[in-house]
Design a protein around this motif. Structure first.
Motif, PDB file in Angstrom:
ATOM      1  N   ASN A  74      18.608  54.130  56.332  1.00  0.00           N
ATOM      2  CA  ASN A  74      19.181  54.040  54.987  1.00  0.00           C
ATOM      3  C   ASN A  74      18.540  52.920  54.170  1.00  0.00           C
ATOM      4  N   LYS A  75      18.091  51.863  54.833  1.00  0.00           N
ATOM      5  CA  LYS A  75      17.384  50.801  54.112  1.00  0.00           C
ATOM      6  C   LYS A  75      16.086  51.325  53.511  1.00  0.00           C
ATOM      7  N   VAL A  76      15.340  52.089  54.312  1.00  0.00           N
ATOM      8  CA  VAL A  76      14.076  52.665  53.811  1.00  0.00           C
ATOM      9  C   VAL A  76      14.370  53.684  52.711  1.00  0.00           C
ATOM     10  N   LEU A  77      15.409  54.469  52.902  1.00  0.00           N
ATOM     11  CA  LEU A  77      15.775  55.465  51.893  1.00  0.00           C
ATOM     12  C   LEU A  77      16.177  54.796  50.584  1.00  0.00           C
ATOM     13  N   SER A 127       7.770  52.389  64.811  1.00  0.00           N
ATOM     14  CA  SER A 127       7.243  51.339  63.929  1.00  0.00           C
ATOM     15  C   SER A 127       7.763  51.517  62.511  1.00  0.00           C
ATOM     16  N   ASN A 128       7.631  50.461  61.715  1.00  0.00           N
ATOM     17  CA  ASN A 128       8.063  50.520  60.308  1.00  0.00           C
ATOM     18  C   ASN A 128       7.253  51.562  59.530  1.00  0.00           C
ATOM     19  N   SER A 129       5.958  51.660  59.832  1.00  0.00           N
ATOM     20  CA  SER A 129       5.119  52.625  59.105  1.00  0.00           C
ATOM     21  C   SER A 129       5.496  54.053  59.466  1.00  0.00           C
ATOM     22  N   GLU A 130       5.838  54.299  60.716  1.00  0.00           N
ATOM     23  CA  GLU A 130       6.258  55.641  61.138  1.00  0.00           C
ATOM     24  C   GLU A 130       7.574  56.020  60.459  1.00  0.00           C
ATOM     25  N   LEU A 131       8.511  55.084  60.428  1.00  0.00           N
ATOM     26  CA  LEU A 131       9.795  55.369  59.787  1.00  0.00           C
ATOM     27  C   LEU A 131       9.603  55.625  58.297  1.00  0.00           C
ATOM     28  N   LYS A 132       8.752  54.836  57.662  1.00  0.00           N
ATOM     29  CA  LYS A 132       8.501  55.033  56.225  1.00  0.00           C
ATOM     30  C   LYS A 132       7.871  56.399  55.976  1.00  0.00           C
ATOM     31  N   ALA A 133       6.893  56.779  56.792  1.00  0.00           N
ATOM     32  CA  ALA A 133       6.253  58.085  56.635  1.00  0.00           C
ATOM     33  C   ALA A 133       7.271  59.207  56.801  1.00  0.00           C
ATOM     34  N   PHE A 154       6.133  64.452  43.810  1.00  0.00           N
ATOM     35  CA  PHE A 154       5.691  64.964  45.104  1.00  0.00           C
ATOM     36  C   PHE A 154       4.398  64.275  45.532  1.00  0.00           C
ATOM     37  N   ILE A 155       3.472  64.142  44.621  1.00  0.00           N
ATOM     38  CA  ILE A 155       2.191  63.498  44.920  1.00  0.00           C
ATOM     39  C   ILE A 155       2.396  62.041  45.322  1.00  0.00           C
ATOM     40  N   TYR A 156       3.248  61.354  44.600  1.00  0.00           N
ATOM     41  CA  TYR A 156       3.535  59.943  44.921  1.00  0.00           C
ATOM     42  C   TYR A 156       4.105  59.811  46.331  1.00  0.00           C
ATOM     43  N   LEU A 157       5.083  60.641  46.644  1.00  0.00           N
ATOM     44  CA  LEU A 157       5.740  60.556  47.955  1.00  0.00           C
ATOM     45  C   LEU A 157       4.790  60.945  49.083  1.00  0.00           C
ATOM     46  N   LEU A 158       4.060  62.066  48.892  1.00  0.00           N
ATOM     47  CA  LEU A 158       3.178  62.538  49.957  1.00  0.00           C
ATOM     48  C   LEU A 158       1.989  61.597  50.155  1.00  0.00           C
ATOM     49  N   SER A 159       1.506  61.004  49.086  1.00  0.00           N
ATOM     50  CA  SER A 159       0.421  60.024  49.216  1.00  0.00           C
ATOM     51  C   SER A 159       0.878  58.830  50.042  1.00  0.00           C
ATOM     52  N   THR A 160       2.127  58.425  49.856  1.00  0.00           N
ATOM     53  CA  THR A 160       2.687  57.326  50.653  1.00  0.00           C
ATOM     54  C   THR A 160       2.780  57.723  52.121  1.00  0.00           C
ATOM     55  N   VAL A 161       3.131  58.968  52.376  1.00  0.00           N
ATOM     56  CA  VAL A 161       3.182  59.464  53.753  1.00  0.00           C
ATOM     57  C   VAL A 161       1.812  59.338  54.404  1.00  0.00           C
ATOM     58  N   TYR A 162       0.770  59.846  53.731  1.00  0.00           N
ATOM     59  CA  TYR A 162      -0.580  59.827  54.310  1.00  0.00           C
ATOM     60  C   TYR A 162      -1.068  58.396  54.568  1.00  0.00           C
ATOM     61  N   LYS A 163      -0.670  57.458  53.724  1.00  0.00           N
ATOM     62  CA  LYS A 163      -1.085  56.062  53.910  1.00  0.00           C
ATOM     63  C   LYS A 163      -0.453  55.435  55.146  1.00  0.00           C
ATOM     64  N   ASN A 164       0.612  56.028  55.636  1.00  0.00           N
ATOM     65  CA  ASN A 164       1.328  55.451  56.776  1.00  0.00           C
ATOM     66  C   ASN A 164       1.161  56.268  58.064  1.00  0.00           C
ATOM     67  N   LEU A 165       0.241  57.233  58.056  1.00  0.00           N
ATOM     68  CA  LEU A 165       0.003  58.061  59.236  1.00  0.00           C
ATOM     69  C   LEU A 165      -1.112  57.479  60.095  1.00  0.00           C
ATOM     70  N   SER A 166      -1.003  57.649  61.400  1.00  0.00           N
ATOM     71  CA  SER A 166      -2.074  57.232  62.298  1.00  0.00           C
ATOM     72  C   SER A 166      -3.065  58.368  62.535  1.00  0.00           C
TER      73      SER A 166
END
Length: 329
Positions: free
Chosen positions: A25-28, A77-83, A128-140
């Motif tokens: 919920n903090k990330v959300l 990890s924090n990046s996984e949760l954010k993604a 959508f682009i903003y959110l999905l771009s953030t996802v890709y930045k946090n993927l391994s």
């Protein structure tokens, strides 16, 4: 001894889930604050229907990824949760693209795989682009994620056939399980640890059960809209549908128990998982009680929409779900 042992394990599991939900919920909330800086985006996410879907997607999928990390004996990890959270926020928008927009197949796939290169035409696409771009930045492993994302797209395409009343039960099941299976694999690909032997098969079964669970709760709406699901394929008796759900859950437990993870990790994972899938068990039991009251005939028009509702927000149902999980985890 198993139910007694499970009882003590759940005394630890429930506080752990509460802790995870607080992190989720903090990330959300951070996501909502970021998005709300743009007035047009804020109006999209503040709608009641969007917020409801967003909360459901985020809590279910993020908790599941937490559990999958625990299965591998590691912390998320924090990046996984954010993604994971940001991708969940993409899904209501993706559903709208798929069902309501005029985008071509190529445009949807370009938007999925290379969001930064896509020229948006409206605020929904911008968000959508903003959110999905953030996802890709946090993927391994962005390529693995992209591969499963494309498979999910084809699964969505196939699901359009579910409005055909002539589909056989086997055809409906194949379409539904593929869509659910690739969805589970997609969320697993957000996590950085490698997929081990036979895990893909187990995850596919997890997605199949997840699709069945969704369809149980969506029974009235799907019948009203003429959408075929495994759950709508009953003939005045809901018992076979309920039995199939229980059988698929047993297959799910068995498939994860066969994986070469430490036994204690597998046991913990299944206990956590059962808290999710037993919502479907309770829903099926609820339908069977209504059928019994209706003289042994499951006629939803006679039973009525209001009676069909199995409200998992009610504390009594949460307690029933915990008790069921103690018995069958």
């Amino acid at each position: 001894m198993r139910p007694l042992s499970n009882f003590f394990h759940y005394l630890l599991i429930l506080p752990r889930i509460k802790f995870r939900l607080n992190n989720i919920n903090k990330v959300l909330n951070n996501l909502k604050n970021e998005v709300s800086e743009n007035p047009e985006w804020a109006s999209i996410i503040s709608s009641k229907s969007f917020d409801l879907r967003l909360t459901q997607y985020v809590q279910v999928h993020s908790l599941l990824d937490y559990s999958l990390c625990g299965l591998a004996g590691r912390k998320m990890s924090n990046s996984e949760l954010k993604a994971c959270v940001y991708f969940c926020a993409c899904l209501p928008l993706y559903d709208d693209f798929f069902d309501k927009s005029d985008l071509s197949e190529k445009e949807i796939k370009d938007l999925m795989s290379l969001p930064d290169n896509f020229k948006p035409e409206n605020s929904v696409q911008e968000l959508f682009i903003y959110l999905l771009s953030t996802v890709y930045k946090n993927l391994s492993d962005a390529s693995l994620f992209g591969r499963y994302f494309e498979q999910l797209y084809y699964g969505q395409e196939e699901s359009k056939k579910l409005s055909d009343p002539n589909l056989s039960r086997n055809e409906v099941e194949k379409i539904a399980f593929e869509k659910g299976g690739y969805s589970a694999l997609l969320f697993r690909s957000i996590l950085k640890h490698p997929i081990i032997a036979d895990e893909e098969k187990a995850l596919y079964q997890l997605g199949a059960v997840g699709q069945l669970l969704d369809d149980l709760f969506d029974l009235w709406d799907d019948l009203e809209e003429g959408i075929n699901t495994v759950v709508t394929k009953f003939n005045h008796d809901f018992t076979p549908v309920y039995v199939q759900y229980l059988n698929e859950v047993e297959k799910l437990k068995s498939s994860f128990q066969k994986l070469k993870y430490p036994q204690k990790n597998k046991d913990k994972f299944i206990r956590e998982l059962m808290l999710m899938v037993n919502g479907g068990t309770l829903c099926g039991q609820h339908y069977l009680k209504l059928q019994e009251k209706n003289g042994g005939v499951f006629d939803i028009q006679k039973i009525g929409r209001e009676a069909l509702v199995c409200d998992m927000e009610k504390k009594s149902n949460w307690l029933k779900m915990i008790r069921q999980s103690i018995l069958n985890a």
